[in-house]
Design a protein around this motif. Structure first.
Motif, PDB file in Angstrom:
ATOM      1  N   SER A  43      11.504 -15.754   6.890  1.00 26.89           N
ATOM      2  CA  SER A  43      12.336 -14.571   6.988  1.00 26.89           C
ATOM      3  C   SER A  43      12.805 -14.352   8.530  1.00 26.89           C
ATOM      4  O   SER A  43      14.069 -13.926   8.492  1.00 26.89           O
ATOM      5  N   ARG A  61       0.537  -7.875   1.326  1.00 28.27           N
ATOM      6  CA  ARG A  61       0.805  -8.800   2.099  1.00 28.27           C
ATOM      7  C   ARG A  61       0.778  -8.638   3.611  1.00 28.27           C
ATOM      8  O   ARG A  61       0.132  -8.973   4.712  1.00 28.27           O
ATOM      9  N   HIS A  62       1.712  -7.678   3.706  1.00 27.35           N
ATOM     10  CA  HIS A  62       2.069  -6.832   5.031  1.00 27.35           C
ATOM     11  C   HIS A  62       0.828  -6.376   5.700  1.00 27.35           C
ATOM     12  O   HIS A  62       0.408  -6.501   6.874  1.00 27.35           O
ATOM     13  N   ASP A 103       3.211  -6.643  -3.955  1.00 32.17           N
ATOM     14  CA  ASP A 103       2.764  -7.652  -3.232  1.00 32.17           C
ATOM     15  C   ASP A 103       2.856  -7.987  -1.853  1.00 32.17           C
ATOM     16  O   ASP A 103       2.291  -8.249  -0.959  1.00 32.17           O
ATOM     17  N   GLU A 104       4.225  -7.516  -1.522  1.00 28.57           N
ATOM     18  CA  GLU A 104       4.750  -7.489  -0.128  1.00 28.57           C
ATOM     19  C   GLU A 104       4.086  -6.567   0.611  1.00 28.57           C
ATOM     20  O   GLU A 104       3.749  -6.829   1.802  1.00 28.57           O
ATOM     21  N   CYS A 105       3.768  -5.117   0.119  1.00 30.12           N
ATOM     22  CA  CYS A 105       3.163  -4.281   0.864  1.00 30.12           C
ATOM     23  C   CYS A 105       1.613  -4.786   1.135  1.00 30.12           C
ATOM     24  O   CYS A 105       1.348  -4.746   2.269  1.00 30.12           O
ATOM     25  N   ASP A 150       5.842 -17.769   5.981  1.00 34.24           N
ATOM     26  CA  ASP A 150       6.562 -16.555   5.252  1.00 34.24           C
ATOM     27  C   ASP A 150       7.363 -15.893   6.416  1.00 34.24           C
ATOM     28  O   ASP A 150       8.559 -15.561   6.067  1.00 34.24           O
ATOM     29  N   ARG A 181       6.386  -7.486  -7.490  1.00 38.10           N
ATOM     30  CA  ARG A 181       6.626  -8.179  -6.011  1.00 38.10           C
ATOM     31  C   ARG A 181       6.651  -7.133  -4.855  1.00 38.10           C
ATOM     32  O   ARG A 181       6.394  -7.597  -3.581  1.00 38.10           O
ATOM     33  N   TRP A 204      10.628  -2.447   2.135  1.00 39.67           N
ATOM     34  CA  TRP A 204      11.280  -3.469   1.500  1.00 39.67           C
ATOM     35  C   TRP A 204      12.238  -2.690   0.657  1.00 39.67           C
ATOM     36  O   TRP A 204      11.865  -1.795  -0.406  1.00 39.67           O
ATOM     37  N   HIS A 227       1.329 -15.806  -4.634  1.00 42.66           N
ATOM     38  CA  HIS A 227       1.883 -14.663  -5.509  1.00 42.66           C
ATOM     39  C   HIS A 227       0.956 -14.718  -6.824  1.00 42.66           C
ATOM     40  O   HIS A 227       1.415 -13.955  -7.778  1.00 42.66           O
TER      41      HIS A 227
END
Length: 300
Positions: free
Chosen positions: A110, A246-247, A242-244, A106, A239, A198, A45
């Motif tokens: 999940s 990473r995906h 970051d999720e977007c 990760d 955050r 998300w 992160h």
């Protein structure tokens, strides 16, 4: 304080460490301990982090952290280098292999939590998540930062996304029904066999969202980033982005784009911090109000 309360907390600790597998030699069927996985999480992160900052964040002994990082270096997961501004300090960052290892862990985490929640009725899931948020808030050490969770969308969320975009931007910028209709069309075109999203929650209430939408075989699009005013300042926007990202990397996209407007200052700062660069801009009109449409992008 009664001994009964002490015993109850200790019983919960024993129960939950067993539930999450914290007592196993390796977390998530990996060769890494809970502490090592947490180090990977923090590095994932941040593009790079000073080792002293990492040590303070996790409350780790300097020698212990050094041994963890040495193991990661041996496994090809991290790179360490001296700070250009202060030779006494060391910076550490995940390698591409390290990012891949964390992404796999990760996803597995999940999946395990999703399986845990799937065994409960919807009402019990809500109660469980709310209870966990309460624990974090009460034991947060007076940090003044409300706890939040990031989760995939579920029934009812997509209608909320269109509603909150319409209501929030009408109140803050004067945009009208046509903007809400635009968001509703985007929401209606989502295909979760290829797209992802998300939802952020604070104390069990929806507080933000973002979506990663397939543009073509090599390009993804970040869409509909929103953070409620009451939840701003908690790091939720960063955050979610970051999720977007990473995906998108995990799905093999080479580039990601986004559309925004220049008046959305907070969002723009998040995009710039995440490595996006402005590609183009042009004048537009929304509900009779002049706006500047912007296209941003970055390589993955």
């Amino acid at each position: 304080m009664t001994e009964a309360r002490v015993s109850e907390v200790r019983a919960f600790n024993r129960f939950y460490t067993k539930v999450i597998g914290a007592l196993q030699a390796g977390m998530l069927d990996s060769p890494y301990s809970l502490t090592e996985v947490r180090v990977l999480f923090e590095l994932a992160h941040a593009e790079r982090m000073e080792t002293g900052e990492l040590r303070g964040l996790l409350g780790l002994d300097a020698g212990y952290l050094s041994r963890i990082l040495a193991r990661f270096e041996g496994d090809g997961l991290v790179l360490r280098e001296r700070s250009a501004s202060d030779a006494r300090k060391h910076l550490v960052a995940l390698t591409e292999a390290g990012a891949g290892v964390f992404a796999a862990l990760d996803r597995r985490s999940s999946e395990e939590i999703r399986a845990l929640l799937d065994g409960l009725p919807e009402a019990d899931q809500e109660q469980l998540v709310a209870g966990m948020a309460t624990i974090r808030r009460l034991l947060g050490g007076g940090q003044g930062r409300a706890p939040y969770v990031i989760r995939p969308p579920r029934a009812g969320d997509l209608g909320w996304v269109a509603f909150r975009h319409g209501a929030l931007y009408a109140a803050e910028y004067g945009w009208g029904v046509e903007f809400e209709q635009l968001v509703a069309r985007i929401v209606g075109g989502l295909d979760f066999s290829r797209d992802a999203g998300w939802i952020a929650e604070v104390d069990g209430e929806r507080a933000g969202c973002v979506f990663c939408v397939r543009q073509d075989d090599t390009t993804a699009k970040l869409r509909m980033l929103l953070v409620e005013p009451s939840a701003r300042g908690l790091g939720i926007g960063r955050r979610l982005v970051d999720e977007c990202l990473r995906h998108a990397r995990a799905e093999g996209f080479k580039r990601i784009e986004l559309w925004t407007r220049d008046c959305l200052d907070s969002a723009r700062r998040i995009y710039q911090a995440a490595g996006f660069e402005l590609d183009s801009e042009e004048k537009g009109v929304e509900n009779g109000i002049e706006v500047i449409e912007q296209m941003w992008s970055r390589d993955l």
